[in-house]
Design an enzyme around this catalytic site. Structure first.
Site, PDB file in Angstrom:
ATOM      1  N   ASP A  14       1.060  -0.912  -0.296  1.00  0.00           N
ATOM      2  CA  ASP A  14       0.445  -0.067  -0.208  1.00  0.00           C
ATOM      3  C   ASP A  14       0.754   1.685  -0.052  1.00  0.00           C
ATOM      4  O   ASP A  14       1.665   1.397   0.637  1.00  0.00           O
ATOM      5  CB  ASP A  14      -0.406   0.078   1.180  1.00  0.00           C
ATOM      6  CG  ASP A  14      -0.004  -0.695   2.625  1.00  0.00           C
ATOM      7  OD1 ASP A  14       1.260  -0.268   2.913  1.00  0.00           O
ATOM      8  OD2 ASP A  14      -0.931  -0.947   3.321  1.00  0.00           O
TER       9      ASP A  14
ATOM     10  N   ASP B 153       8.118   4.384  13.186  1.00  0.00           N
ATOM     11  CA  ASP B 153       9.328   2.865  14.013  1.00  0.00           C
ATOM     12  C   ASP B 153      11.040   2.647  13.682  1.00  0.00           C
ATOM     13  O   ASP B 153      11.490   3.290  14.777  1.00  0.00           O
ATOM     14  CB  ASP B 153       8.561   2.569  14.414  1.00  0.00           C
ATOM     15  CG  ASP B 153       8.362   1.732  12.793  1.00  0.00           C
ATOM     16  OD1 ASP B 153       8.066   2.127  11.867  1.00  0.00           O
ATOM     17  OD2 ASP B 153       6.864   0.609  12.580  1.00  0.00           O
TER      18      ASP B 153
ATOM     19  N   ASP C 221       1.278   5.433   1.328  1.00  0.00           N
ATOM     20  CA  ASP C 221       0.965   6.483   1.922  1.00  0.00           C
ATOM     21  C   ASP C 221       1.580   7.291   1.889  1.00  0.00           C
ATOM     22  O   ASP C 221       3.061   7.606   1.024  1.00  0.00           O
ATOM     23  CB  ASP C 221       1.523   6.005   3.470  1.00  0.00           C
ATOM     24  CG  ASP C 221       0.836   4.848   4.165  1.00  0.00           C
ATOM     25  OD1 ASP C 221      -0.334   5.005   3.567  1.00  0.00           O
ATOM     26  OD2 ASP C 221       1.042   3.730   4.324  1.00  0.00           O
TER      27      ASP C 221
HETATM   28  P1  ATP Z   1       3.365  -2.047   4.954  1.00  0.00           P
HETATM   29  O1  ATP Z   1       2.588  -1.372   4.745  1.00  0.00           O
HETATM   30  O2  ATP Z   1       4.186  -2.908   4.354  1.00  0.00           O
HETATM   31  O3  ATP Z   1       2.939  -3.844   5.909  1.00  0.00           O
HETATM   32  P2  ATP Z   1       4.109  -0.031   6.313  1.00  0.00           P
HETATM   33  O4  ATP Z   1       5.466  -0.095   7.491  1.00  0.00           O
HETATM   34  O5  ATP Z   1       4.075   0.605   5.561  1.00  0.00           O
HETATM   35  O6  ATP Z   1       4.506  -2.146   5.969  1.00  0.00           O
HETATM   36  P3  ATP Z   1       1.733   0.926   7.782  1.00  0.00           P
HETATM   37  O7  ATP Z   1       1.264   0.285   8.916  1.00  0.00           O
HETATM   38  O8  ATP Z   1       1.660   0.915   6.206  1.00  0.00           O
HETATM   39  O9  ATP Z   1       3.332  -0.175   7.907  1.00  0.00           O
HETATM   40  O10 ATP Z   1       2.886   2.458   8.547  1.00  0.00           O
HETATM   41  C1  ATP Z   1       3.131   2.792   7.491  1.00  0.00           C
HETATM   42  C2  ATP Z   1       3.990   4.201   8.307  1.00  0.00           C
HETATM   43  O11 ATP Z   1       3.876   4.382   9.210  1.00  0.00           O
HETATM   44  C3  ATP Z   1       5.836   2.955   8.562  1.00  0.00           C
HETATM   45  O12 ATP Z   1       6.164   2.845   7.738  1.00  0.00           O
HETATM   46  C4  ATP Z   1       5.848   3.922  10.009  1.00  0.00           C
HETATM   47  O13 ATP Z   1       6.720   4.561   9.166  1.00  0.00           O
HETATM   48  C5  ATP Z   1       4.117   4.369  10.352  1.00  0.00           C
HETATM   49  N1  ATP Z   1       4.272   3.295  11.489  1.00  0.00           N
HETATM   50  C6  ATP Z   1       3.507   2.364  11.478  1.00  0.00           C
HETATM   51  N2  ATP Z   1       2.600   1.784  12.426  1.00  0.00           N
HETATM   52  C7  ATP Z   1       3.752   2.653  13.798  1.00  0.00           C
HETATM   53  C8  ATP Z   1       4.097   2.674  14.832  1.00  0.00           C
HETATM   54  N3  ATP Z   1       3.611   1.950  15.699  1.00  0.00           N
HETATM   55  N4  ATP Z   1       5.320   3.546  15.001  1.00  0.00           N
HETATM   56  C9  ATP Z   1       5.841   4.246  14.971  1.00  0.00           C
HETATM   57  N5  ATP Z   1       5.373   4.827  13.126  1.00  0.00           N
HETATM   58  C10 ATP Z   1       4.709   3.587  12.921  1.00  0.00           C
HETATM   59 MG    MG Z   2       2.458  -0.159   4.557  1.00  0.00          MG
END
Ligand code: ATP
Ligand code: MG
Length: 431
Positions: free
Chosen positions: A62, A144, A64
């Site tokens: 996805d 994170d 962002d």
């Molecule tokens: P994926 O979508 O592949 O599972 P992702 O890293 O993109 O991994 P998302 O949940 O889509 O995870 O979150 C997007 C972004 O938001 C992350 O890359 C991170 O920068 C931030 N983020 C998400 N969850 C947290 C958290 N619990 N604490 C701090 N930052 C977060």
């Molecule tokens: Mg993501």
């Protein structure tokens, strides 16, 4: 000593000649959102996991977007948008079968800021609410892991890195931004995220980031069950469920997330093999683009605890159908105190379990009605996994596999043949 090794790095701009991101992997809708905001005079970047995946050459799941536009300002530019979130107010821009999450740059909420009005930390350091807008640098360090704090500037095709994340990604390391213990206390779900990225991307977890997971794992029990359900599904639907499960066991998190499964697994080789085979199947299905149902995984993980209750109810002389429903309900409710299980899934879970008994009845023509049951497919897959794990005669699986491929006349013959066989003693697990 506070570990600040990743913090406050100067901006590092990585040019296209170095990062070699394949821009055709950027989804057109995410590009449209960024370009619209840029045209309106705001800053806007792709951010987070999608940039990490693009650098790794993986198709992002996805996209962002991070921007300096405030939520209401974002909404003004997209008719197909909605403000969501209580903890963070973010905007979803909806497209056909896809939505792009757009968030305003946010400042890090640490315990030192906990008394301010817009950010609140619980007594245990967990962030309960934060909506402090900030600069892009602040937005980077509140994320994170360093590898998740990269921004992609579409206009200049540059990766912007404030946290050393690009180098960490090249070194294939998962490093927490700031002090790992503090950051896990703020949000224990980060532990699950570390394990998921490790399992999925095959990156090592840096020692300082890994160390606190085991001792702090119990904090996960403070997370609302609905959020834990979502996170657990992300682990099991990552395409690397087998590895995620191994990580949960290794870091003692299985006993926090699935206490009754953990207990039932103790010395039960056949249950362990059932889980392993089911997760392997899930991984293969996801890689082949097939659908997966969360109910199936939960049915697998809770199968033994369910059987134990059912056995008790059988011993008490409760009729099978009644015992199956009440044991199913109790098992699901028990797990729901940790990870909620939405109703539509709990109904399916109980149905899968309840139908298991009917696969053992192959002597009456009526038993074939099972094939047209709406849950037949899932229950049949479940039964075959049980057979493969040594819990049932393989013959059950072969028979029900074959019966689906033959004509009605042949089906009748197969049933009649069973009636000519002497009755076997009931299988121990024929519950
Ligand atoms: P994926 O979508 O592949 O599972 P992702 O890293 O993109 O991994 P998302 O949940 O889509 O995870 O979150 C997007 C972004 O938001 C992350 O890359 C991170 O920068 C931030 N983020 C998400 N969850 C947290 C958290 N619990 N604490 C701090 N930052 C977060
Ligand atoms: Mg993501």
């Amino acid at each position: 000593m506070e570990n600040t090794n990743n913090n406050h790095h100067a901006l590092n701009r990585i040019p296209a000649s170095e990062h070699r991101i394949d821009e055709s992997k950027i989804c057109g809708q995410a590009r449209h959102v960024v370009e619209t905001l840029l045209k309106a005079g705001y800053e806007a970047y792709l951010v987070g996991g999608c940039v990490r995946d693009l650098v790794l050459g993986i198709e992002p799941k996805d996209f962002d977007v991070a921007t300096n536009a405030h939520p209401e300002q974002i909404c003004e530019h997209f008719s197909n948008s909605r403000l969501i979130g209580r903890r963070f107010r973010i905007v979803h821009v909806y497209f056909y079968r896809n939505n792009i999450e757009v968030s305003t740059f946010r400042a890090q909420t640490s315990q030192t800021k906990a008394n301010s009005q817009s950010s609140t930390a619980g007594a245990n350091g967990r962030i309960l609410r934060d909506n402090t807008f900030g600069t892009i640098e602040e937005d980077a360090i509140r994320r994170d892991f360093t590898i998740n704090a990269l921004y992609y500037d579409i206009e200049n095709s540059e990766v912007l890195d404030y946290c050393h994340g690009y180098q960490d990604l090249q070194a294939r390391k998962i490093c927490m931004i700031g002090n790992a213990e503090t950051r896990y206390r703020e949000d224990p779900v980060r532990m699950l995220r570390a394990l998921r990225f490790h399992a999925k991307l095959d990156l090592a977890i840096q020692n300082e980031t890994k160390g606190p997971i085991k001792p702090m794992g119990h904090l996960l029990s403070e997370i609302p069950p609905a959020r834990l359900f979502d996170e657990v599904i992300k682990l099991f639907h990552s395409g690397y469920a087998v590895r995620c499960f191994q990580q949960l066991e290794k870091f003692d998190l299985l006993k926090v997330l699935f206490p009754i499964t953990h207990e039932a697994l103790n010395h039960d080789e056949s249950f362990s093999s059932l889980i392993h085979n089911a997760l392997k199947n899930t991984d293969a299905r996801i890689r082949n683009g097939k659908s997966v149902n969360p109910a199936f995984i939960f049915a697998i993980l809770l199968w033994r605890p369910y059987l134990q209750l059912l056995e008790q109810s059988n011993q008490q002389g409760i009729p099978h159908a009644e015992g199956a429903w009440s044991s199913g309900r109790t098992t699901v409710l028990d797990q729901s105190t940790v990870t909620s299980i939405p109703k539509r899934f709990s109904v399916t879970i109980c149905e899968i379990w309840k139908l298991q008994n009917r696969f053992l009845k192959k002597r009456s023509h009526k038993s074939l009605r099972l094939i047209s049951h709406p849950r037949f497919r899932a229950a049949y897959d479940f039964m075959c996994l049980r057979a493969r794990s040594g819990e049932l005669d393989e013959e059950n699986c072969t028979w029900w596999t074959q019966i689906q491929t033959v004509s009605e006349q042949e089906q009748r013959k197969m049933v009649d043949q069973n009636n000519r066989k002497p009755r076997k003693r009931k299988n121990k697990q024929s519950l």
